[in-house]
Design a protein around this motif. Structure first.
Motif, PDB file in Angstrom:
ATOM      1  N   ARG A 197      45.967 -50.219  -0.211  1.00 55.78           N
ATOM      2  CA  ARG A 197      46.612 -51.326   0.482  1.00 55.78           C
ATOM      3  C   ARG A 197      45.622 -52.221   1.218  1.00 55.78           C
ATOM      4  NH1 ARG A 197      50.877 -49.077   4.388  1.00 55.78           N
ATOM      5  NH2 ARG A 197      49.352 -47.442   4.701  1.00 55.78           N
ATOM      6  N   TYR A 198      44.342 -51.955   1.009  1.00 57.03           N
ATOM      7  CA  TYR A 198      43.355 -52.698   1.762  1.00 57.03           C
ATOM      8  C   TYR A 198      43.297 -54.166   1.361  1.00 57.03           C
ATOM      9  CZ  TYR A 198      40.633 -51.734  -2.456  1.00 57.03           C
ATOM     10  OH  TYR A 198      40.217 -51.633  -3.741  1.00 57.03           O
ATOM     11  N   THR A 199      43.865 -54.529   0.175  1.00 56.03           N
ATOM     12  CA  THR A 199      43.824 -55.920  -0.265  1.00 56.03           C
ATOM     13  C   THR A 199      44.899 -56.759   0.407  1.00 56.03           C
ATOM     14  OG1 THR A 199      45.219 -55.361  -2.141  1.00 56.03           O
ATOM     15  CG2 THR A 199      42.847 -55.331  -2.508  1.00 56.03           C
ATOM     16  N   LEU A 200      45.913 -56.120   0.976  1.00 54.06           N
ATOM     17  CA  LEU A 200      46.988 -56.876   1.607  1.00 54.06           C
ATOM     18  C   LEU A 200      46.547 -57.381   2.976  1.00 54.06           C
ATOM     19  CD1 LEU A 200      50.305 -54.940   0.856  1.00 54.06           C
ATOM     20  CD2 LEU A 200      49.590 -57.168   0.007  1.00 54.06           C
ATOM     21  N   THR A 201      46.821 -58.649   3.220  1.00 55.74           N
ATOM     22  CA  THR A 201      46.497 -59.260   4.500  1.00 55.74           C
ATOM     23  C   THR A 201      47.783 -59.732   5.170  1.00 55.74           C
ATOM     24  OG1 THR A 201      46.240 -61.480   3.563  1.00 55.74           O
ATOM     25  CG2 THR A 201      44.287 -60.050   3.570  1.00 55.74           C
ATOM     26  N   LEU A 202      47.680 -60.047   6.433  1.00 54.01           N
ATOM     27  CA  LEU A 202      48.837 -60.581   7.155  1.00 54.01           C
ATOM     28  C   LEU A 202      49.325 -61.871   6.518  1.00 54.01           C
ATOM     29  CD1 LEU A 202      47.692 -59.993  10.863  1.00 54.01           C
ATOM     30  CD2 LEU A 202      49.379 -58.686   9.573  1.00 54.01           C
ATOM     31  N   GLN A 203      48.385 -62.720   6.105  1.00 53.45           N
ATOM     32  CA  GLN A 203      48.767 -63.999   5.524  1.00 53.45           C
ATOM     33  C   GLN A 203      49.517 -63.813   4.212  1.00 53.45           C
ATOM     34  OE1 GLN A 203      48.293 -66.926   7.243  1.00 53.45           O
ATOM     35  NE2 GLN A 203      49.755 -67.622   5.694  1.00 53.45           N
ATOM     36  N   GLN A 204      49.141 -62.808   3.419  1.00 53.63           N
ATOM     37  CA  GLN A 204      49.854 -62.547   2.176  1.00 53.63           C
ATOM     38  C   GLN A 204      51.294 -62.138   2.443  1.00 53.63           C
ATOM     39  OE1 GLN A 204      47.036 -59.669   0.537  1.00 53.63           O
ATOM     40  NE2 GLN A 204      46.659 -61.019  -1.217  1.00 53.63           N
ATOM     41  N   VAL A 205      51.480 -61.277   3.410  1.00 57.03           N
ATOM     42  CA  VAL A 205      52.844 -60.858   3.757  1.00 57.03           C
ATOM     43  C   VAL A 205      53.656 -62.059   4.228  1.00 57.03           C
ATOM     44  CG1 VAL A 205      54.237 -59.389   5.254  1.00 57.03           C
ATOM     45  CG2 VAL A 205      52.074 -58.530   4.349  1.00 57.03           C
ATOM     46  N   ILE A 206      53.056 -62.909   5.048  1.00 57.02           N
ATOM     47  CA  ILE A 206      53.745 -64.089   5.554  1.00 57.02           C
ATOM     48  C   ILE A 206      54.113 -65.032   4.408  1.00 57.02           C
ATOM     49  CG2 ILE A 206      53.424 -66.194   6.928  1.00 57.02           C
ATOM     50  CD1 ILE A 206      51.716 -64.489   8.856  1.00 57.02           C
ATOM     51  N   ASP A 207      53.174 -65.276   3.500  1.00 61.26           N
ATOM     52  CA  ASP A 207      53.415 -66.215   2.399  1.00 61.26           C
ATOM     53  C   ASP A 207      54.519 -65.722   1.470  1.00 61.26           C
ATOM     54  OD1 ASP A 207      51.451 -67.886   3.349  1.00 61.26           O
ATOM     55  OD2 ASP A 207      49.878 -67.114   2.042  1.00 61.26           O
ATOM     56  N   VAL A 208      54.457 -64.443   1.071  1.00 62.25           N
ATOM     57  CA  VAL A 208      55.457 -63.898   0.144  1.00 62.25           C
ATOM     58  C   VAL A 208      56.841 -63.880   0.796  1.00 62.25           C
ATOM     59  CG1 VAL A 208      56.159 -61.836  -1.141  1.00 62.25           C
ATOM     60  CG2 VAL A 208      53.762 -62.554  -1.140  1.00 62.25           C
ATOM     61  N   THR A 209      56.909 -63.490   2.063  1.00 66.08           N
ATOM     62  CA  THR A 209      58.199 -63.469   2.773  1.00 66.08           C
ATOM     63  C   THR A 209      58.764 -64.877   2.898  1.00 66.08           C
ATOM     64  OG1 THR A 209      57.436 -61.541   4.045  1.00 66.08           O
ATOM     65  CG2 THR A 209      59.387 -62.699   4.856  1.00 66.08           C
ATOM     66  N   ALA A 210      57.918 -65.843   3.199  1.00 57.92           N
ATOM     67  CA  ALA A 210      58.378 -67.227   3.339  1.00 57.92           C
ATOM     68  C   ALA A 210      58.918 -67.762   2.014  1.00 57.92           C
ATOM     69  CB  ALA A 210      57.231 -68.106   3.851  1.00 57.92           C
ATOM     70  N   ARG A 211      58.192 -67.507   0.920  1.00 53.80           N
ATOM     71  CA  ARG A 211      58.644 -67.988  -0.389  1.00 53.80           C
ATOM     72  C   ARG A 211      59.980 -67.357  -0.778  1.00 53.80           C
ATOM     73  NH1 ARG A 211      53.150 -67.662  -1.915  1.00 53.80           N
ATOM     74  NH2 ARG A 211      53.492 -65.624  -2.889  1.00 53.80           N
ATOM     75  N   ASP A 269      54.560 -71.979   7.858  1.00 57.08           N
ATOM     76  CA  ASP A 269      54.592 -72.570   9.201  1.00 57.08           C
ATOM     77  C   ASP A 269      55.951 -72.358   9.861  1.00 57.08           C
ATOM     78  OD1 ASP A 269      51.987 -73.415   8.983  1.00 57.08           O
ATOM     79  OD2 ASP A 269      52.500 -75.444   8.339  1.00 57.08           O
ATOM     80  N   ASP A 270      57.027 -72.416   9.066  1.00 51.07           N
ATOM     81  CA  ASP A 270      58.358 -72.125   9.626  1.00 51.07           C
ATOM     82  C   ASP A 270      58.405 -70.697  10.163  1.00 51.07           C
ATOM     83  OD1 ASP A 270      59.364 -74.630   8.945  1.00 51.07           O
ATOM     84  OD2 ASP A 270      60.006 -73.953   6.964  1.00 51.07           O
ATOM     85  N   LEU A 271      57.798 -69.796   9.403  1.00 58.01           N
ATOM     86  CA  LEU A 271      57.843 -68.376   9.758  1.00 58.01           C
ATOM     87  C   LEU A 271      57.040 -68.074  11.014  1.00 58.01           C
ATOM     88  CD1 LEU A 271      59.357 -66.111   8.297  1.00 58.01           C
ATOM     89  CD2 LEU A 271      57.216 -65.475   7.191  1.00 58.01           C
ATOM     90  N   THR A 272      55.925 -68.746  11.186  1.00 54.77           N
ATOM     91  CA  THR A 272      55.057 -68.473  12.339  1.00 54.77           C
ATOM     92  C   THR A 272      55.266 -69.454  13.481  1.00 54.77           C
ATOM     93  OG1 THR A 272      53.292 -69.844  11.392  1.00 54.77           O
ATOM     94  CG2 THR A 272      53.287 -67.502  10.832  1.00 54.77           C
ATOM     95  N   GLY A 273      56.118 -70.458  13.268  1.00 53.42           N
ATOM     96  CA  GLY A 273      56.333 -71.488  14.282  1.00 53.42           C
ATOM     97  C   GLY A 273      57.348 -71.095  15.337  1.00 53.42           C
ATOM     98  N   PRO A 274      57.769 -72.052  16.171  1.00 50.40           N
ATOM     99  CA  PRO A 274      58.648 -71.749  17.307  1.00 50.40           C
ATOM    100  C   PRO A 274      60.133 -71.697  16.974  1.00 50.40           C
ATOM    101  CG  PRO A 274      57.992 -74.060  17.365  1.00 50.40           C
ATOM    102  CD  PRO A 274      57.278 -73.449  16.187  1.00 50.40           C
TER     103      PRO A 274
END
Length: 387
Positions: free
Chosen positions: A290-304, A311-316
Protein backbone atom coordinates in the motif's frame (compact mmCIF):
# COMPACT_ATOMS: atom_id res chain seq x y z
CA UNK A 1 -21.40 115.52 41.22
CA UNK A 2 -21.58 116.06 44.95
CA UNK A 3 -24.80 114.07 45.15
CA UNK A 4 -23.16 111.15 43.28
CA UNK A 5 -20.21 111.19 45.65
CA UNK A 6 -22.50 111.24 48.66
CA UNK A 7 -24.74 108.38 47.34
CA UNK A 8 -24.94 105.59 49.91
CA UNK A 9 -22.99 102.43 49.20
CA UNK A 10 -26.08 100.19 49.08
CA UNK A 11 -27.53 102.34 46.23
CA UNK A 12 -24.32 102.04 44.24
CA UNK A 13 -24.36 98.22 44.60
CA UNK A 14 -28.00 98.11 43.57
CA UNK A 15 -27.14 99.84 40.27
CA UNK A 16 -24.46 97.19 39.30
CA UNK A 17 -25.55 94.53 36.71
CA UNK A 18 -26.44 91.13 38.14
CA UNK A 19 -23.56 88.58 37.93
CA UNK A 20 -23.94 85.79 35.31
CA UNK A 21 -24.42 82.27 36.73
CA UNK A 22 -21.33 80.05 36.53
CA UNK A 23 -21.75 76.51 35.11
CA UNK A 24 -20.86 73.89 37.71
CA UNK A 25 -17.85 71.63 37.06
CA UNK A 26 -18.66 68.02 36.09
CA UNK A 27 -18.67 65.68 39.03
CA UNK A 28 -15.67 63.36 39.33
CA UNK A 29 -16.53 59.72 38.65
CA UNK A 30 -16.65 57.46 41.69
CA UNK A 31 -13.40 55.74 42.43
CA UNK A 32 -14.92 52.29 41.80
CA UNK A 33 -16.01 53.33 38.23
CA UNK A 34 -12.49 54.14 37.07
CA UNK A 35 -11.27 51.18 34.95
CA UNK A 36 -7.48 50.78 34.75
CA UNK A 37 -5.99 51.10 31.29
CA UNK A 38 -4.64 47.53 31.24
CA UNK A 39 -8.17 46.24 31.82
CA UNK A 40 -9.61 48.32 28.96
CA UNK A 41 -7.16 46.97 26.38
CA UNK A 42 -8.71 43.93 24.62
CA UNK A 43 -6.81 40.66 24.99
CA UNK A 44 -6.90 37.61 22.72
CA UNK A 45 -9.40 35.03 23.92
CA UNK A 46 -7.75 31.80 25.08
CA UNK A 47 -9.27 28.36 24.77
CA UNK A 48 -10.23 26.68 28.01
CA UNK A 49 -8.36 23.49 27.11
CA UNK A 50 -6.88 21.97 23.99
CA UNK A 51 -9.25 19.71 22.11
CA UNK A 52 -9.27 16.17 23.48
CA UNK A 53 -11.52 14.23 21.14
CA UNK A 54 -11.53 10.64 22.37
CA UNK A 55 -12.67 7.49 20.62
CA UNK A 56 -15.79 6.37 22.46
CA UNK A 57 -14.79 2.73 22.02
CA UNK A 58 -11.37 3.10 23.63
CA UNK A 59 -12.36 2.29 27.19
CA UNK A 60 -11.08 -0.16 29.77
CA UNK A 61 -14.24 -2.22 29.41
CA UNK A 62 -13.49 -2.90 25.71
CA UNK A 63 -9.80 -3.71 26.19
CA UNK A 64 -9.20 -7.46 26.46
CA UNK A 65 -5.67 -7.80 27.84
CA UNK A 66 -5.14 -11.55 27.86
CA UNK A 67 -2.09 -12.91 29.61
CA UNK A 68 0.64 -10.96 27.82
CA UNK A 69 -0.87 -7.52 28.51
CA UNK A 70 -2.35 -8.14 31.94
CA UNK A 71 0.37 -6.19 33.76
CA UNK A 72 0.25 -3.06 31.57
CA UNK A 73 -3.55 -3.14 31.73
CA UNK A 74 -3.49 -3.29 35.53
CA UNK A 75 -0.97 -0.44 35.68
CA UNK A 76 -3.11 1.71 33.39
CA UNK A 77 -6.15 1.15 35.59
CA UNK A 78 -4.12 2.04 38.69
CA UNK A 79 -3.03 5.31 37.05
CA UNK A 80 -6.63 6.15 36.13
CA UNK A 81 -7.95 5.35 39.61
CA UNK A 82 -5.23 7.21 41.52
CA UNK A 83 -3.35 9.66 39.25
CA UNK A 84 0.19 10.70 40.21
CA UNK A 85 0.19 8.43 43.25
CA UNK A 86 2.70 5.81 42.15
CA UNK A 87 3.36 5.63 38.41
CA UNK A 88 4.33 9.09 37.23
CA UNK A 89 5.20 9.40 34.45
CA UNK A 90 3.57 6.32 32.97
CA UNK A 91 5.23 5.41 29.66
CA UNK A 92 3.61 2.86 27.31
CA UNK A 93 5.43 1.61 24.23
CA UNK A 94 4.92 -1.01 21.57
CA UNK A 95 4.56 -1.65 17.86
CA UNK A 96 1.92 -0.22 15.56
CA UNK A 97 -1.67 -1.29 16.23
CA UNK A 98 -1.13 -3.20 19.47
CA UNK A 99 -3.38 -1.07 21.70
CA UNK A 100 -1.23 1.78 23.06
CA UNK A 101 -3.69 4.46 22.01
CA UNK A 102 -6.58 2.38 23.33
CA UNK A 103 -5.03 2.20 26.81
CA UNK A 104 -3.99 5.86 26.85
CA UNK A 105 -7.46 7.01 25.84
CA UNK A 106 -9.03 4.62 28.34
CA UNK A 107 -7.10 6.45 31.06
CA UNK A 108 -8.32 9.75 29.65
CA UNK A 109 -11.94 8.56 29.63
CA UNK A 110 -11.72 7.38 33.24
CA UNK A 111 -10.07 10.59 34.49
CA UNK A 112 -12.52 12.79 32.62
CA UNK A 113 -15.44 10.87 34.11
CA UNK A 114 -14.07 11.66 37.57
CA UNK A 115 -14.09 15.39 36.81
CA UNK A 116 -10.33 15.79 36.44
CA UNK A 117 -8.97 18.34 33.98
CA UNK A 118 -7.68 15.91 31.38
CA UNK A 119 -5.95 16.57 28.06
CA UNK A 120 -5.18 13.85 25.52
CA UNK A 121 -3.32 15.03 22.43
CA UNK A 122 -1.06 13.45 19.79
CA UNK A 123 2.48 14.84 19.81
CA UNK A 124 2.01 16.21 16.30
CA UNK A 125 -1.05 18.18 17.39
CA UNK A 126 0.91 19.48 20.40
CA UNK A 127 3.54 20.73 17.95
CA UNK A 128 0.95 22.37 15.71
CA UNK A 129 -0.62 24.10 18.70
CA UNK A 130 2.78 25.45 19.76
CA UNK A 131 3.57 26.71 16.25
CA UNK A 132 0.20 28.47 16.10
CA UNK A 133 0.76 30.09 19.50
CA UNK A 134 4.15 31.40 18.35
CA UNK A 135 2.64 32.76 15.16
CA UNK A 136 -0.19 34.50 17.02
CA UNK A 137 2.05 35.58 19.92
CA UNK A 138 0.02 33.67 22.51
CA UNK A 139 2.67 31.34 23.91
CA UNK A 140 1.74 32.34 27.46
CA UNK A 141 -1.78 31.07 26.85
CA UNK A 142 -0.42 27.89 25.30
CA UNK A 143 1.60 27.20 28.44
CA UNK A 144 -1.33 27.97 30.68
CA UNK A 145 -3.57 25.54 28.80
CA UNK A 146 -1.17 22.62 28.94
CA UNK A 147 0.18 23.22 32.44
CA UNK A 148 -3.10 23.93 34.19
CA UNK A 149 -4.33 20.33 34.00
CA UNK A 150 -4.58 17.33 36.30
CA UNK A 151 -3.70 14.70 33.69
CA UNK A 152 -1.73 15.20 30.46
CA UNK A 153 -1.58 12.34 27.95
CA UNK A 154 0.73 12.63 24.93
CA UNK A 155 0.44 10.02 22.17
CA UNK A 156 3.15 9.15 19.61
CA UNK A 157 5.90 11.09 21.37
CA UNK A 158 8.34 9.89 18.70
CA UNK A 159 6.90 12.54 16.36
CA UNK A 160 8.85 15.20 18.28
CA UNK A 161 11.89 14.08 16.30
CA UNK A 162 13.96 17.04 15.01
CA UNK A 163 11.54 19.52 16.60
CA UNK A 164 13.91 21.23 19.03
CA UNK A 165 11.57 24.05 20.08
CA UNK A 166 8.73 21.62 20.77
CA UNK A 167 11.02 19.36 22.79
CA UNK A 168 12.15 22.38 24.80
CA UNK A 169 8.56 23.43 25.48
CA UNK A 170 7.47 19.91 26.40
CA UNK A 171 10.47 19.52 28.70
CA UNK A 172 9.41 22.56 30.75
CA UNK A 173 5.74 21.51 30.67
CA UNK A 174 6.76 18.07 31.93
CA UNK A 175 8.77 19.60 34.78
CA UNK A 176 5.96 21.92 35.88
CA UNK A 177 3.36 19.15 35.93
CA UNK A 178 5.66 16.70 37.69
CA UNK A 179 6.65 19.30 40.28
CA UNK A 180 2.99 19.93 41.16
CA UNK A 181 2.22 16.20 41.28
CA UNK A 182 0.09 16.04 38.12
CA UNK A 183 -0.15 12.80 36.16
CA UNK A 184 1.74 12.45 32.86
CA UNK A 185 1.07 9.57 30.45
CA UNK A 186 3.16 9.07 27.31
CA UNK A 187 2.88 6.59 24.45
CA UNK A 188 5.56 5.73 21.91
CA UNK A 189 6.46 3.06 19.39
CA UNK A 190 9.80 2.39 21.12
CA UNK A 191 11.36 2.16 24.58
CA UNK A 192 12.59 5.56 25.84
CA UNK A 193 16.22 4.43 25.63
CA UNK A 194 15.81 3.93 21.86
CA UNK A 195 14.35 7.38 21.21
CA UNK A 196 17.80 8.74 20.40
CA UNK A 197 16.35 11.55 18.28
CA UNK A 198 14.90 13.08 21.46
CA UNK A 199 16.99 15.05 23.94
CA UNK A 200 18.74 12.98 26.60
CA UNK A 201 17.11 14.95 29.40
CA UNK A 202 13.67 14.00 28.08
CA UNK A 203 14.58 10.34 27.75
CA UNK A 204 15.93 10.26 31.31
CA UNK A 205 12.67 11.68 32.66
CA UNK A 206 10.65 9.12 30.74
CA UNK A 207 12.78 6.30 32.11
CA UNK A 208 12.34 7.68 35.63
CA UNK A 209 8.72 6.55 35.67
CA UNK A 210 6.99 3.25 34.99
CA UNK A 211 7.85 1.97 31.51
CA UNK A 212 5.76 -0.92 30.16
CA UNK A 213 5.20 -2.43 26.72
CA UNK A 214 2.07 -3.60 24.92
CA UNK A 215 2.42 -6.86 22.99
CA UNK A 216 0.38 -8.69 20.37
CA UNK A 217 -2.25 -10.73 22.26
CA UNK A 218 -1.93 -14.49 22.13
CA UNK A 219 -4.13 -16.53 19.76
CA UNK A 220 -6.86 -17.29 22.30
CA UNK A 221 -7.20 -13.62 23.22
CA UNK A 222 -7.37 -12.59 19.56
CA UNK A 223 -10.21 -15.06 19.04
CA UNK A 224 -12.04 -13.65 22.08
CA UNK A 225 -11.61 -10.11 20.75
CA UNK A 226 -13.09 -11.10 17.39
CA UNK A 227 -16.09 -12.66 19.11
CA UNK A 228 -16.68 -9.45 21.09
CA UNK A 229 -16.48 -7.39 17.89
CA UNK A 230 -18.96 -9.72 16.18
CA UNK A 231 -21.38 -9.44 19.08
CA UNK A 232 -21.17 -5.64 18.99
CA UNK A 233 -21.71 -5.63 15.20
CA UNK A 234 -24.71 -7.91 15.58
CA UNK A 235 -23.44 -10.63 13.24
CA UNK A 236 -22.75 -14.33 13.59
CA UNK A 237 -19.11 -15.38 13.60
CA UNK A 238 -18.32 -19.08 13.43
CA UNK A 239 -15.45 -20.25 15.62
CA UNK A 240 -13.62 -21.65 12.58
CA UNK A 241 -13.68 -18.22 10.90
CA UNK A 242 -12.48 -16.48 14.05
CA UNK A 243 -9.66 -19.00 14.44
CA UNK A 244 -8.60 -18.52 10.81
CA UNK A 245 -8.51 -14.71 11.08
CA UNK A 246 -6.71 -14.75 14.42
CA UNK A 247 -4.20 -17.28 13.12
CA UNK A 248 -3.40 -15.31 9.97
CA UNK A 249 -2.90 -11.98 11.78
CA UNK A 250 0.65 -12.00 13.14
CA UNK A 251 1.66 -8.32 13.21
CA UNK A 252 -0.84 -6.05 14.90
CA UNK A 253 -4.46 -5.73 15.98
CA UNK A 254 -5.18 -2.90 13.56
CA UNK A 255 -4.76 -5.36 10.69
CA UNK A 256 -7.23 -7.76 12.29
CA UNK A 257 -9.69 -4.95 12.94
CA UNK A 258 -9.42 -3.70 9.36
CA UNK A 259 -10.02 -7.18 7.93
CA UNK A 260 -12.97 -7.77 10.24
CA UNK A 261 -14.63 -4.43 9.40
CA UNK A 262 -14.40 -5.12 5.68
CA UNK A 263 -15.94 -8.56 6.17
CA UNK A 264 -18.79 -7.05 8.21
CA UNK A 265 -19.50 -4.47 5.49
CA UNK A 266 -19.64 -7.12 2.79
CA UNK A 267 -21.73 -9.48 4.92
CA UNK A 268 -24.31 -6.78 5.66
CA UNK A 269 -24.36 -5.54 2.08
CA UNK A 270 -24.86 -9.01 0.59
CA UNK A 271 -26.83 -10.35 3.58
CA UNK A 272 -24.49 -13.35 3.80
CA UNK A 273 -22.63 -15.05 6.62
CA UNK A 274 -18.91 -14.72 7.22
CA UNK A 275 -16.85 -17.56 5.75
CA UNK A 276 -13.24 -18.73 5.88
CA UNK A 277 -12.88 -18.07 2.14
CA UNK A 278 -14.08 -14.51 2.56
CA UNK A 279 -11.61 -14.03 5.42
CA UNK A 280 -8.79 -15.41 3.25
CA UNK A 281 -9.65 -13.02 0.39
CA UNK A 282 -9.78 -10.00 2.70
CA UNK A 283 -6.49 -10.83 4.42
CA UNK A 284 -4.77 -11.38 1.07
CA UNK A 285 -6.07 -8.02 -0.10
CA UNK A 286 -4.94 -6.37 3.13
CA UNK A 287 -1.41 -7.67 2.59
CA UNK A 288 -1.07 -6.09 -0.82
CA UNK A 289 1.56 -3.34 -0.92
CA UNK A 290 0.00 0.00 0.00
CA UNK A 291 3.01 2.25 -0.04
CA UNK A 292 2.03 3.63 -3.48
CA UNK A 293 -1.23 5.09 -2.19
CA UNK A 294 -1.10 8.74 -1.23
CA UNK A 295 -3.60 11.05 0.42
CA UNK A 296 -4.08 12.88 -2.86
CA UNK A 297 -4.94 9.64 -4.67
CA UNK A 298 -7.62 8.82 -2.14
CA UNK A 299 -9.01 12.35 -2.42
CA UNK A 300 -9.03 12.29 -6.24
CA UNK A 301 -10.70 8.87 -6.57
CA UNK A 302 -13.33 9.70 -3.92
CA UNK A 303 -14.09 13.04 -5.57
CA UNK A 304 -14.49 11.47 -9.02
CA UNK A 305 -16.79 8.79 -7.63
CA UNK A 306 -19.10 11.49 -6.20
CA UNK A 307 -18.93 13.73 -9.26
CA UNK A 308 -17.20 16.60 -7.48
CA UNK A 309 -13.73 18.12 -7.58
CA UNK A 310 -10.87 17.54 -5.17
CA UNK A 311 -11.15 21.20 -4.17
CA UNK A 312 -14.79 20.62 -3.21
CA UNK A 313 -13.70 17.73 -1.02
CA UNK A 314 -10.94 19.64 0.77
CA UNK A 315 -12.66 23.03 0.77
CA UNK A 316 -14.97 24.70 3.31
CA UNK A 317 -18.31 23.51 1.84
CA UNK A 318 -20.51 21.73 4.37
CA UNK A 319 -23.40 20.58 2.17
CA UNK A 320 -24.65 17.15 3.14
CA UNK A 321 -23.47 15.40 -0.04
CA UNK A 322 -19.94 16.87 0.09
CA UNK A 323 -19.72 16.37 3.85
CA UNK A 324 -20.51 12.64 3.49
CA UNK A 325 -18.00 12.29 0.65
CA UNK A 326 -15.39 14.02 2.79
CA UNK A 327 -16.06 11.63 5.69
CA UNK A 328 -15.62 8.64 3.37
CA UNK A 329 -12.37 10.08 1.99
CA UNK A 330 -10.98 10.69 5.48
CA UNK A 331 -12.02 7.17 6.55
CA UNK A 332 -10.21 5.63 3.57
CA UNK A 333 -7.16 7.85 4.05
CA UNK A 334 -6.80 6.55 7.57
CA UNK A 335 -7.40 2.94 6.50
CA UNK A 336 -5.29 2.78 3.34
CA UNK A 337 -2.39 5.14 3.98
CA UNK A 338 0.29 5.29 6.64
CA UNK A 339 -0.46 8.87 7.68
CA UNK A 340 -1.42 10.43 11.00
CA UNK A 341 -4.65 12.24 11.81
CA UNK A 342 -2.96 15.69 11.72
CA UNK A 343 -1.45 14.87 8.32
CA UNK A 344 -4.85 13.87 6.97
CA UNK A 345 -6.36 17.05 8.40
CA UNK A 346 -3.70 19.15 6.70
CA UNK A 347 -4.52 17.53 3.34
CA UNK A 348 -8.19 18.42 3.83
CA UNK A 349 -7.74 22.17 4.03
CA UNK A 350 -5.95 22.36 7.37
CA UNK A 351 -8.66 20.69 9.45
CA UNK A 352 -7.89 19.62 13.03
CA UNK A 353 -7.00 16.05 13.96
CA UNK A 354 -10.13 15.90 16.13
CA UNK A 355 -12.26 16.71 13.06
CA UNK A 356 -10.66 13.84 11.15
CA UNK A 357 -11.20 11.44 14.05
CA UNK A 358 -14.87 12.44 14.29
CA UNK A 359 -15.31 11.96 10.53
CA UNK A 360 -13.77 8.47 10.67
CA UNK A 361 -15.97 7.48 13.60
CA UNK A 362 -19.08 8.83 11.86
CA UNK A 363 -18.21 6.99 8.63
CA UNK A 364 -17.69 3.74 10.55
CA UNK A 365 -21.11 4.06 12.18
CA UNK A 366 -22.87 4.94 8.92
CA UNK A 367 -21.21 2.09 7.00
CA UNK A 368 -22.45 -0.40 9.58
CA UNK A 369 -26.10 0.66 9.24
CA UNK A 370 -26.35 2.02 5.68
CA UNK A 371 -25.88 -0.62 2.93
CA UNK A 372 -25.72 2.04 0.19
CA UNK A 373 -22.86 3.87 1.87
CA UNK A 374 -21.13 0.57 2.56
CA UNK A 375 -21.35 -0.26 -1.15
CA UNK A 376 -19.84 3.12 -2.04
CA UNK A 377 -16.90 2.54 0.29
CA UNK A 378 -16.30 -0.94 -1.14
CA UNK A 379 -16.34 0.45 -4.69
CA UNK A 380 -13.91 3.29 -3.94
CA UNK A 381 -11.62 0.99 -1.96
CA UNK A 382 -11.53 -1.49 -4.87
CA UNK A 383 -10.57 1.25 -7.30
CA UNK A 384 -7.76 2.41 -5.02
CA UNK A 385 -6.39 -1.07 -4.35
CA UNK A 386 -6.40 -1.89 -8.05
CA UNK A 387 -4.00 0.98 -8.79
Amino acid sequence: MAEAQEMPLFKLLAQQPAPQPVSPLPAAPPVEDVVPLHQRVPRPKAKDLPESTLNAGYTFERFIPGNVNQMVYAAARAVAENPAASYNPFFIYGGVGLGKTHLVQAIAHACTARGLRTVYVPAEAFTNDLVESIRSKTTAMFRERYRNVDVLLIDDIQFLKDKESTQEEFFHTFNVLHQFNKQIVIASDEHPSKLTHLEARLRSRFEGGLVMDVQLPELETRIAILQVWAQEAGIRLELSVAEYIAGRVQKHMREMEGVFKKMVIQAKTSRSILTVQQAADEIDGFHRPRYTLTLQQVIDVTARHHGITADDLTGPSRTSSINQARQIAMFLCRELTNTSLPQIGAAFGGRKHSTVLHACQKATQDIACDPLMAAVVIDIRSKLLSK
